[in-house]
Write a protein that holds these residues in place. Structure first.
Motif, mmCIF file in Angstrom:
data_model
loop_
_atom_site.group_PDB
_atom_site.id
_atom_site.type_symbol
_atom_site.label_atom_id
_atom_site.label_comp_id
_atom_site.label_asym_id
_atom_site.label_seq_id
_atom_site.Cartn_x
_atom_site.Cartn_y
_atom_site.Cartn_z
ATOM 1 N N ALA A 52 66.699 -25.286 96.853
ATOM 2 C CA ALA A 52 67.219 -26.453 97.563
ATOM 3 C C ALA A 52 68.742 -26.507 97.499
ATOM 4 N N LYS A 99 70.213 -23.714 99.689
ATOM 5 C CA LYS A 99 70.182 -24.035 101.122
ATOM 6 C C LYS A 99 71.223 -25.081 101.484
ATOM 7 N N LEU A 100 71.413 -26.066 100.612
ATOM 8 C CA LEU A 100 72.417 -27.095 100.869
ATOM 9 C C LEU A 100 73.821 -26.494 100.872
ATOM 10 N N PHE A 129 62.536 -33.148 108.064
ATOM 11 C CA PHE A 129 63.712 -32.770 107.272
ATOM 12 C C PHE A 129 63.847 -33.656 106.041
ATOM 13 N N GLY A 160 61.114 -32.937 103.549
ATOM 14 C CA GLY A 160 61.459 -31.786 102.718
ATOM 15 C C GLY A 160 62.507 -32.130 101.675
ATOM 16 N N LEU A 161 63.463 -32.999 102.051
ATOM 17 C CA LEU A 161 64.484 -33.416 101.093
ATOM 18 C C LEU A 161 63.864 -34.199 99.939
ATOM 19 N N TYR A 188 62.205 -31.802 97.588
ATOM 20 C CA TYR A 188 63.183 -31.143 96.736
ATOM 21 C C TYR A 188 63.695 -32.071 95.632
ATOM 22 N N GLY A 190 60.095 -25.135 103.091
ATOM 23 C CA GLY A 190 61.218 -25.112 104.023
ATOM 24 C C GLY A 190 61.711 -26.517 104.314
ATOM 25 N N TRP A 191 62.695 -26.598 105.195
ATOM 26 C CA TRP A 191 63.224 -27.902 105.561
ATOM 27 C C TRP A 191 62.308 -28.635 106.538
ATOM 28 N N ARG A 192 61.443 -27.906 107.235
ATOM 29 C CA ARG A 192 60.534 -28.532 108.192
ATOM 30 C C ARG A 192 59.080 -28.364 107.795
ATOM 31 N N THR A 228 56.028 -26.670 104.963
ATOM 32 C CA THR A 228 55.650 -26.101 103.679
ATOM 33 C C THR A 228 54.446 -25.198 103.901
ATOM 34 N N ASN A 288 56.551 -31.373 106.504
ATOM 35 C CA ASN A 288 56.971 -32.061 105.285
ATOM 36 C C ASN A 288 56.813 -33.569 105.373
#
Length: 416
Positions: free
Chosen positions: A144, A147-148, A194, A197-198, A201, A227-229, A231, A245
């Motif tokens: 996480a 990716k950020l 998104f 997913g956040l 994380y 992933g961000w969109r 799993t 997500n």
């Protein structure tokens, strides 16, 4: 670096043994050759430094050199080609050379992004590696943060490139503020995934490699990627399951991978004939579980006579294993059940199975016995009178028997 092209230009203009075209070609070739030599030397230097720093305990210098190696070689080539192109542009009217300065700026930005991208990747491997770190970070958290950081590098580089190309960043940001509202309405599902997913994380209800399931939906399997969109979950029949997500913000998720023990919860019945052995059997089973090396005696352990069931006397067995591994758990459970069976057999008892006993009332039994006695008395009287031939139900059958005693005169009534 700025004076080098000027000196080369003066040499080209003042050297009169060759034509100007040949002098330009020789200088451009020499610049490219020198660039290749310098790039090779720098590559060897960085390789030697990597080999030297690999023997140290510091892992970050290795990551820094590994991420710097290719961008440094790219910088040498970029600068050398820029000089050659600047020199060629002085003596050529080709339009392609007019973009030389812009290409240099974009190239430097790209090299910086390349270096940062590689350094982030190397840092991700170091932080999540149990070999390189004594206490490695959780892979999901590292991924996480990685990716950020990459998103920050990418967005910053995009803004700098737009500024280098002459676009106003303030105008772009203002357009992004207005357009963001429209995009938010148009892509609300994408944004929901998104932020879902956040939240995964941040809250970390599960990580890559965990076995999860949901009592609300038919979701069960091993997490392969977050992933961000989406799993990705690999179900137990080896099929990939892609879950948006946003779903995880609306359902409850159970994570069996984080259980501390596995439970054995069984009910075993013995026969009613073995009720006198119940106390001893229960005691021996409890002792066996308390001394079993794979049973966690610090957890709840219950072995008791539970109830009088229809066909058995039920014993409740409730305990926990030390292991949480699925295969090993079943092996331990098998061993426990077999030992319980041996304890029951050692007392001459048996595990009960569904049975039914029919009790006949005394009045019915007396009537049956009386009828049997009467029938026996009638038979004795008939034999005493010499009536050894069979009885028939009609007179015609008796007459046929007297006329022909050796024939078979079984009537339909007798057959029935």
């Amino acid at each position: 670096m700025e004076e080098a092209p000027e000196r080369l230009s003066r040499w080209i203009e003042n050297y009169s043994l060759l034509s100007q075209e040949w002098r330009v070609a020789i200088v451009v070739f020499a610049l490219v050759l020198i660039t290749a030599i310098i790039a090779f030397v720098i590559s060897r230097i960085i390789a030697r430094l990597e080999a030297k720093f690999s023997t140290t305990n510091n892992l970050w210098d290795d990551a820094l050199l590994h991420a710097l190696r290719k961008p440094a070689i790219g910088f040498v080539w970029l600068q050398g080609v820029y000089w050659a192109a600047a020199l060629a542009h002085r003596y050529s009217e080709a339009e392609i050379f007019k973009a030389n300065q812009t290409v240099l700026k974009l190239g430097l930005i790209w090299l910086l992004v390349w270096f940062l991208w590689g350094f982030i990747k190397q840092g991700e491997k170091i932080l999540a590696s149990p070999v390189k770190m004594r206490k490695p970070m959780d892979y999901t958290t590292v991924m996480a943060v990685s990716k950020l950081a990459r998103a920050v590098v990418f967005i910053t580089a995009a803004l700098i490139i737009m500024q280098s190309l002459g676009y106003s960043i303030s105008g772009v940001l203002a357009f992004g503020g207005v357009g963001g509202i429209a995009i938010g309405f148009a892509a609300k599902d994408l944004l929901a995934n998104f932020f879902g997913g956040l939240m995964v994380y941040m809250d970390r209800p599960f990580k890559v490699g965990d076995w999860i399931r949901s009592p609300d939906q038919e979701i069960e399997g091993t997490v392969e990627h977050i992933g961000w969109r989406l799993t990705t979950i690999r179900t137990f029949d080896k099929r990939p399951l892609y879950v948006p997500n946003a779903v995880f913000t609306q359902i409850s998720v159970e994570n069996p991978s984080r259980m501390t023990n596995r439970r054995i919860d069984e009910t075993i019945g013995i026969r009613y004939l073995d009720v006198s052995e119940m106390s001893s059997i229960v005691h021996d089973i409890r002792t066996m579980l308390e001394t079993h090396e794979e049973i966690d005696s610090e957890q709840t352990l219950i072995v008791n006579f539970l109830k009088f069931n229809d066909s058995s006397l039920d014993i409740m067995i409730y305990t926990f294993t030390k292991t949480v591994e699925w295969v090993k758990y079943h092996a331990i459970k098998q061993d426990v059940l077999l030992q319980i069976s041996e304890i029951i057999n050692s007392y001459g008892a048996e595990v009960a199975f569904p049975t039914r006993t029919l009790h006949v009332a005394d009045t019915i039994r007396l009537d049956a016995m009386r009828q049997e006695k009467d029938a026996s008395r009638d038979e004795d009287e008939r034999r005493s009178k010499g009536e050894d031939r069979p009885s028939y139900r009609d007179e015609d059958a008796i007459e046929n028997y007297e006329n022909n005693p050796k024939a078979d005169h079984t009537t339909q009534g007798d057959a029935d």
